[in-house]
Design a protein around this motif. Structure first.
Motif, PDB file in Angstrom:
ATOM      1  N   HIS A  98      -2.522   7.743   1.978  1.00  0.00           N
ATOM      2  CA  HIS A  98      -2.174   7.060   3.222  1.00  0.00           C
ATOM      3  C   HIS A  98      -1.176   5.924   2.940  1.00  0.00           C
ATOM      4  O   HIS A  98      -0.170   5.766   3.636  1.00  0.00           O
ATOM      5  CB  HIS A  98      -3.445   6.538   3.896  1.00  0.00           C
ATOM      6  CG  HIS A  98      -3.216   6.095   5.299  1.00  0.00           C
ATOM      7  ND1 HIS A  98      -4.123   6.282   6.295  1.00  0.00           N
ATOM      8  CD2 HIS A  98      -2.158   5.462   5.871  1.00  0.00           C
ATOM      9  CE1 HIS A  98      -3.635   5.793   7.421  1.00  0.00           C
ATOM     10  NE2 HIS A  98      -2.448   5.281   7.183  1.00  0.00           N
TER      11      HIS A  98
ATOM     12  N   HIS B 106       2.938   5.169   4.117  1.00  0.00           N
ATOM     13  CA  HIS B 106       3.586   3.934   4.577  1.00  0.00           C
ATOM     14  C   HIS B 106       4.869   3.683   3.778  1.00  0.00           C
ATOM     15  O   HIS B 106       5.887   3.298   4.347  1.00  0.00           O
ATOM     16  CB  HIS B 106       2.642   2.739   4.428  1.00  0.00           C
ATOM     17  CG  HIS B 106       1.596   2.648   5.504  1.00  0.00           C
ATOM     18  ND1 HIS B 106       1.566   1.637   6.429  1.00  0.00           N
ATOM     19  CD2 HIS B 106       0.548   3.447   5.793  1.00  0.00           C
ATOM     20  CE1 HIS B 106       0.534   1.810   7.250  1.00  0.00           C
ATOM     21  NE2 HIS B 106      -0.101   2.908   6.880  1.00  0.00           N
TER      22      HIS B 106
ATOM     23  N   CYS C 236      -1.754  -0.017  12.144  1.00  0.00           N
ATOM     24  CA  CYS C 236      -2.449   1.136  11.584  1.00  0.00           C
ATOM     25  C   CYS C 236      -3.928   0.811  11.467  1.00  0.00           C
ATOM     26  O   CYS C 236      -4.282  -0.298  11.087  1.00  0.00           O
ATOM     27  CB  CYS C 236      -1.882   1.504  10.209  1.00  0.00           C
ATOM     28  SG  CYS C 236      -2.660   2.968   9.507  1.00  0.00           S
TER      29      CYS C 236
ATOM     30  N   HIS D 131      -6.392   2.023   3.181  1.00  0.00           N
ATOM     31  CA  HIS D 131      -5.300   2.061   2.210  1.00  0.00           C
ATOM     32  C   HIS D 131      -5.767   1.402   0.926  1.00  0.00           C
ATOM     33  O   HIS D 131      -6.649   0.544   0.957  1.00  0.00           O
ATOM     34  CB  HIS D 131      -4.088   1.276   2.728  1.00  0.00           C
ATOM     35  CG  HIS D 131      -3.751   1.554   4.160  1.00  0.00           C
ATOM     36  ND1 HIS D 131      -4.464   0.997   5.195  1.00  0.00           N
ATOM     37  CD2 HIS D 131      -2.818   2.349   4.725  1.00  0.00           C
ATOM     38  CE1 HIS D 131      -3.970   1.443   6.347  1.00  0.00           C
ATOM     39  NE2 HIS D 131      -2.979   2.264   6.088  1.00  0.00           N
TER      40      HIS D 131
HETATM   41 ZN    ZN Z   1      -1.961   3.286   7.525  1.00  0.00          ZN
END
Ligand code: ZN
Length: 247
Positions: free
Chosen positions: A107, A111, A208, A212
């Protein structure tokens, strides 16, 4: 009636275990807890798997985690034929941490890709071994070698990754924060969660709700496996772990 599950993973993505109380079991056997470390499928990131341990030591395998009537209601879907705990029962939670950590690395890698390719995002999907981000890119000049090299520069720089809450007004004043072409972050709650990369968010920040890793270095080695043309202006980038295979 929708329940409100305290989402412990939102502030602490590294929780592997926790205790909770069963507040409801829905008519399809889905288990709702007062609090959870299980991420519910959303924003392209799949929900967690793992197990709940009952007081007698027996385990209920959780095959999927999804949102219920609202995003705040998190439903733990047991594997078929598992006995379901009772309302009021205390359970110990454990997520499949190896899988979740791969998803957190992937993830975060997605980004970074949006930093390297600063174009509107039209779709994204994270998985343990192959993730994709779709962009609206008019020209096709991106090569997987250059994109991989730029991604790995960001990984090696080991930038911190952290979250920050902003108000609806702050978001409205900074429309550039939203990179999705069609999906707008939910406003109206007064708080929007930004995921920031770099000291003072110098590399990136965007709304978001996912999980992460805490630094770009923890993503490890990744490469672009493929860049596919999907429609006239759509390009699909596939991220994979490990070094780029020899041509
Ligand atoms: Zn994210």
């Amino acid at each position: 009636m929708a329940y409100k599950t305290e989402a412990l993973f939102r502030d602490e993505a590294y929780l592997k275990t926790a205790d909770a109380t069963v507040v409801a079991v829905n008519d399809r056997g889905g288990i709702i807890l007062d609090r959870t470390i299980f991420y519910a499928t959303s924003g392209g990131q799949p929900g967690d798997t793992g197990h709940l341990e009952r007081a007698d030591g027996s385990r209920v395998a959780i095959a999927a985690t999804i949102s219920g009537e609202t995003k705040d209601e998190i439903i733990h879907v047991p594997a078929p034929d598992h006995a379901v705990p009772e309302v009021g029962e205390k359970v110990s939670l454990a997520i499949d941490w190896e899988r979740r950590h791969l998803l957190m690395r992937m993830h975060a890698a997605c980004h970074l890709l949006t930093v390297v390719c600063p174009f509107p995002i039209t779709g994204a999907s994270v998985s343990e071994d192959d993730s994709r981000v779709d962009f609206d890119i008019p020209d096709a000049s991106f090569g997987k070698e250059e994109v991989t090299a730029s991604l790995m520069d960001l990984v090696r720089a080991d930038h911190p990754i952290f979250t920050r809450l902003i108000s609806d007004e702050e978001l409205a004043a900074n429309p550039g924060l939203v990179k999705s072409k069609n999906v707008r972050p939910p406003v109206g709650t007064g708080r929007i969660r930004l995921v920031c990369i770099g000291e003072n968010a110098s590399v990136d920040s965007q709304p978001c709700g996912g999980t992460h890793v805490k630094s770009t270095g923890e993503i490890g080695e990744i490469h672009i496996g493929k860049i596919e043309k999907k429609g006239r202006e759509n390009r699909r980038f596939r991220i994979r772990f490990g070094p780029m295979p020899e041509a």
